[in-house]
Structure formats: C-alpha cells, structure tokens
Design an enzyme around this catalytic site. Structure first.
Site, PDB file in Angstrom:
ATOM      1  N   ASP A  92       0.862  -1.184   0.000  1.00 16.10           N
ATOM      2  CA  ASP A  92       0.000   0.000   0.000  1.00 16.10           C
ATOM      3  C   ASP A  92       0.899   1.234   0.000  1.00 16.10           C
ATOM      4  O   ASP A  92       2.118   1.113   0.112  1.00 16.10           O
ATOM      5  CB  ASP A  92      -0.967  -0.027   1.180  1.00 16.10           C
ATOM      6  CG  ASP A  92      -0.255   0.141   2.502  1.00 16.10           C
ATOM      7  OD1 ASP A  92       0.982   0.286   2.512  1.00 16.10           O
ATOM      8  OD2 ASP A  92      -0.936   0.128   3.527  1.00 16.10           O
ATOM      9  N   SER A  93       0.325   2.417  -0.139  1.00 13.78           N
ATOM     10  CA  SER A  93       1.158   3.619  -0.332  1.00 13.78           C
ATOM     11  C   SER A  93       1.670   4.197   0.974  1.00 13.78           C
ATOM     12  O   SER A  93       2.518   5.078   0.967  1.00 13.78           O
ATOM     13  CB  SER A  93       0.331   4.684  -1.041  1.00 13.78           C
ATOM     14  OG  SER A  93      -0.716   5.118  -0.189  1.00 13.78           O
ATOM     15  N   GLY A  94       1.150   3.744   2.090  1.00 12.91           N
ATOM     16  CA  GLY A  94       1.503   4.347   3.379  1.00 12.91           C
ATOM     17  C   GLY A  94       0.532   5.437   3.793  1.00 12.91           C
ATOM     18  O   GLY A  94       0.516   5.858   4.936  1.00 12.91           O
ATOM     19  N   GLY A  95      -0.284   5.886   2.844  1.00 12.46           N
ATOM     20  CA  GLY A  95      -1.218   6.978   3.119  1.00 12.46           C
ATOM     21  C   GLY A  95      -2.171   6.665   4.265  1.00 12.46           C
ATOM     22  O   GLY A  95      -2.301   7.448   5.195  1.00 12.46           O
ATOM     23  N   PHE A  96      -2.788   5.496   4.208  1.00 16.84           N
ATOM     24  CA  PHE A  96      -3.794   5.159   5.228  1.00 16.84           C
ATOM     25  C   PHE A  96      -3.196   5.194   6.636  1.00 16.84           C
ATOM     26  O   PHE A  96      -3.778   5.774   7.548  1.00 16.84           O
ATOM     27  CB  PHE A  96      -4.423   3.787   4.951  1.00 16.84           C
ATOM     28  CG  PHE A  96      -5.388   3.369   6.024  1.00 16.84           C
ATOM     29  CD1 PHE A  96      -6.627   3.977   6.135  1.00 16.84           C
ATOM     30  CD2 PHE A  96      -5.042   2.401   6.959  1.00 16.84           C
ATOM     31  CE1 PHE A  96      -7.505   3.630   7.148  1.00 16.84           C
ATOM     32  CE2 PHE A  96      -5.912   2.045   7.974  1.00 16.84           C
ATOM     33  CZ  PHE A  96      -7.149   2.662   8.062  1.00 16.84           C
ATOM     34  N   ASP A 171      -2.125   8.666  -1.508  1.00 17.02           N
ATOM     35  CA  ASP A 171      -3.401   9.391  -1.435  1.00 17.02           C
ATOM     36  C   ASP A 171      -3.611   9.955  -0.045  1.00 17.02           C
ATOM     37  O   ASP A 171      -3.011   9.491   0.913  1.00 17.02           O
ATOM     38  CB  ASP A 171      -4.565   8.436  -1.760  1.00 17.02           C
ATOM     39  CG  ASP A 171      -4.631   7.261  -0.788  1.00 17.02           C
ATOM     40  OD1 ASP A 171      -3.558   6.796  -0.346  1.00 17.02           O
ATOM     41  OD2 ASP A 171      -5.743   6.809  -0.467  1.00 17.02           O
ATOM     42  N   GLN A 212     -10.781   7.899  -4.177  1.00 13.76           N
ATOM     43  CA  GLN A 212     -11.253   8.292  -2.839  1.00 13.76           C
ATOM     44  C   GLN A 212     -12.613   8.984  -2.989  1.00 13.76           C
ATOM     45  O   GLN A 212     -13.300   8.757  -3.972  1.00 13.76           O
ATOM     46  CB  GLN A 212     -10.214   9.201  -2.167  1.00 13.76           C
ATOM     47  CG  GLN A 212      -8.986   8.447  -1.632  1.00 13.76           C
ATOM     48  CD  GLN A 212      -9.296   7.625  -0.383  1.00 13.76           C
ATOM     49  OE1 GLN A 212     -10.424   7.608   0.128  1.00 13.76           O
ATOM     50  NE2 GLN A 212      -8.296   6.907   0.110  1.00 13.76           N
ATOM     51  N   GLY A 239     -10.673   4.183   1.508  1.00 13.12           N
ATOM     52  CA  GLY A 239     -11.416   5.045   2.422  1.00 13.12           C
ATOM     53  C   GLY A 239     -12.718   4.459   2.922  1.00 13.12           C
ATOM     54  O   GLY A 239     -13.034   3.305   2.703  1.00 13.12           O
ATOM     55  N   CYS A 328      -7.614 -27.796   5.288  1.00 18.22           N
ATOM     56  CA  CYS A 328      -6.299 -27.256   5.678  1.00 18.22           C
ATOM     57  C   CYS A 328      -5.546 -28.238   6.563  1.00 18.22           C
ATOM     58  O   CYS A 328      -6.118 -29.179   7.112  1.00 18.22           O
ATOM     59  CB  CYS A 328      -6.457 -25.894   6.364  1.00 18.22           C
ATOM     60  SG  CYS A 328      -6.733 -25.935   8.141  1.00 18.22           S
ATOM     61  N   CYS A 331      -6.837 -28.616  10.202  1.00 20.07           N
ATOM     62  CA  CYS A 331      -8.041 -29.434  10.366  1.00 20.07           C
ATOM     63  C   CYS A 331      -7.759 -30.917  10.119  1.00 20.07           C
ATOM     64  O   CYS A 331      -8.442 -31.774  10.673  1.00 20.07           O
ATOM     65  CB  CYS A 331      -9.159 -28.909   9.469  1.00 20.07           C
ATOM     66  SG  CYS A 331      -9.784 -27.316  10.061  1.00 20.07           S
TER      67      CYS A 331
HETATM   68 ZN   LIG Z   1      -8.992 -25.755   8.583  1.00 20.60          ZN
END
Ligand SMILES: [Zn+2]
Length: 378
Positions: A92-96, A171, A212, A239, A328, A331
């Site tokens: 991500d851009s770091g903005g958030f 952003d 945005q 956003g 998985c 499990c």
């Molecule tokens: Zn599982």
C-alpha cells in the site's frame, strides 16, 4: 509489469472471473489478499503461508519504511527474498497509516471499529500529530520520534525499493467524520498526488491509482472519472463509505460504470466474510483485510457454523477438527480440543494454527465464489 484478463463475467451481477499475471506468478481472481504488515503474516512463518493457498499478500510501506527501512530490504534483492515468499506482493502507499495517525488518533477511531459521529472535521482542519502539506505529510516516527516526510515521490521510491509487484499511488485518506468540503479539497490533493505518483515511477513495477471521495457519491464519481483517465495499471478503491453496510455496495455500484473493464480493481481494507459476496458482485477483483488473522490471534476460528470462540469450555473435550469440511493442514492434523488446550495454556502455537486455518478458510470461501461466477450463480 502485470497483465490482467477477465475470463468470465456473471450473467447475474457485475462479478467477474479473471487472471492477474505478475512477475512472481499469477493470481486467480476474485482473490482475498492477506495482510503482511511487517513483511510477515502475524503469527505465521512464510513457508506455512503456502499451506493456506494464499496467492498474493499486501505489505505495508509506512511500517517497512520506519523499520527496517527500504534499503535493508533492497539489499536482500526485494521483499520476496527478504521474507522468503516467491509469489506476488502488493504494497500500500503508506497513506492510510499516516492519516490514521492524524485524525484517527485525534478521534480515537480505527477503520475496523469506528463509530463516527459525522461532520466533525471541516475544510482546512489539521490533525494534531501530523501536518498535511501540498506535497505530502510531515509526521513523527513512533519508533524513535524522528520527524519524517512522506509524499507521492517518497512513497513510490520506497515501494520500488521494497520491490512490490503492485504498488499504490499516494493518497490522502480522509477521516470518516470529514464533511463534504473537507473531502472535496482533500480529493483535489489526492488527484494531484496520483499524477505525481505516476511521474515518480522509475521502474517497471505496476502502479494502481486510488479512488477516494469518502461517503459522498458525487465525489466518488468525480474521483473514479479522474483517476481512471490516468495511465494506471489498475485501480484501488480506498477510504470509508459511510456508517451502514449498504453504503459500501451503493458506492461501489455508482463508480462501476467509470471503471475500465480490462483493468484490475482492488478494494482496500474490506473483507468481513459477509461482505465478500457483496463486493465481488460489484466487480471487485482483489481485496485485503485483517479480519481472519486478527480474529485468529483472539482465539476465534471461522467455520461453516460461523465465527467460533475456541477458548470456550464447551470445546475442551472436542475431538472434531475446527471445521469438518476444511481441507487445511490444521483441520487434518489437530482437534478443536487440542487447540482449545493450547489457547488456555497461552501457548503461542495456537495463534499460528488458528491463523493458518482462518486464512485457508477465507481462500476456500472465495474459491467457491469463483466457481459460482463461472456458473452464473453469483
Ligand atoms: Zn482448517
């Protein structure tokens, strides 16, 4: 660079099946993207992440810039070799993160838990912990108190050094309690920064622009129209959308006509299990969310019976897997009673096992939706 092809669009909705090809492999879409904030999924070593059928992860530019610093990652080659993950990576851009340090801290809100009372942040307002300027944001490092600056130029340079397959433009992420005038002014800045982000790119890493506009339909449409006019490789939608669940789907459907069908779309920070079919029906291709990993570390398993608190005494003597239909490794190897025991004993392995299961569960859930799209059932 990336390439994207839509292989099928549902007859029933805007949902679409696609394949996103990156320099580190392909991603079958729609896809859930787990969050690896500090170049790891919390509580899960990378080689176990492969057990979850994860196709791509999203790491965090802001955190990795602060620690260890992008040059240390670049010295390893890229984030892929740094964390031992030879598959696609987004940053991500770091903005958030920068902006949630600001108004987010001032109003004690976080994206997942916010119950905003609206219209508290007006045009021209500045948060206490950072200064938003024309070219970027000045803030203080939470690690050593150093004053730092992040703008589109810096964000793109850092993301290129991290070596992400897909980067995001820088952003301003307006607070959920911002009024229309604030978001409108903020949007003009985000749009200028989008062009600056494109200008700053030197390498061949793919770059997504971010739409945005907060909870205002006119601003969301204006942003979608402008951002999609720029030569981005794909589009992020960022956003807040408003206080109600329906606000998100209403907003996604209002910007849908502006999104070029041949380019991929990523919804940032959304992915409660019940939201996933709704956002996919609005044409979202990828989305990231901390929900499965966050709840795992609080002792919850996602199952076909719902979200279950494994610490509860009722599970003490259970010899069943977390979910009988889950394929998985957790499990197939462990009982719910065993994981309950680990949680009660504060053994940290419990958090890894629940994280592995939850991420796998989310991926299986989305894989089923991919099939439903192909069969025109979604
Ligand atoms: Zn599982």
């Amino acid at each position: 660079m990336i390439s994207f092809s839509v292989t099928h669009t549902s007859d029933k909705s805007n949902a679409r099946r696609g394949v996103l090809l990156t320099p580190h492999g392909e991603v079958q879409t729609p896809a859930f993207i787990p969050v690896a904030t500090q170049a790891t999924i919390k509580a899960l070593p990378t080689f176990l992440l492969e057990e979850t059928t994860t196709q791509m992860i999203i790491a965090n530019t802001y955190h990795l810039h602060l620690r260890p610093g992008e040059s240390i990652i670049q010295n390893h080659g890229s984030i892929h070799s740094f964390m031992g993950w030879d598959h696609p990576v987004m940053t991500d851009s770091g903005g958030f993160q920068v902006f949630s340090l600001g108004f987010g801290k001032d109003f004690h809100s976080q994206k997942m838990t916010s119950q905003p009372s609206y219209d508290q942040v007006r045009e021209g307002a500045q948060p206490k912990l950072l200064t938003i300027g024309e070219d970027g944001v000045t803030f203080t490092s939470y690690i050593d108190g150093k004053e730092l600056f992040l703008g589109p130029q810096e964000s793109i340079t850092i993301q290129e050094q991290i070596g992400a397959d897909i980067m995001f433009s820088f952003d301003e992420c307006p607070p959920p309690f911002a009024d229309h005038a604030y978001v409108k002014t903020s949007l003009q800045k985000t749009h200028r920064w989008a062009q600056h982000s494109l200008d700053a790119r030197k390498g061949t890493n793919a770059l997504y622009g971010i739409i945005q506009g907060g909870r205002y339909k006119d601003l969301r449409e204006e942003s979608a129209r402008y951002i999609t006019s720029l030569p981005f490789d794909g589009f992020g939608i960022g956003g807040e959308f408003g206080s109600k669940k329906e606000d998100m789907t209403t907003m996604l459907s209002s910007i849908h006509p502006f999104l070029p069908p041949q380019k991929p779309r990523h919804l940032l920070g959304v992915g409660h299990l019940e939201d996933i079919p709704l956002i996919i029906k609005e044409g979202v291709d990828t989305f990231d969310c901390i929900v499965p990993t966050h709840y795992a570390r609080h002792g919850y398993a996602f199952t076909s019976q719902g979200k279950i608190d494994i610490r509860k005494r009722i599970h003490q003597d259970s010899q069943d897997p977390l979910d009988p239909s889950c394929s998985c490794r957790v499990c197939s190897h462990y009982s719910t009673g065993y994981i309950h025991h680990l949680l009660r004993s504060h053994e940290i392995a419990a958090l890894s096992l629940l994280t592995l299961h939850n991420i796998h569960y989310f991926h299986s859930y989305v894989a089923d939706l991919r099939t439903q799209i192909e069969q025109n059932k979604l």
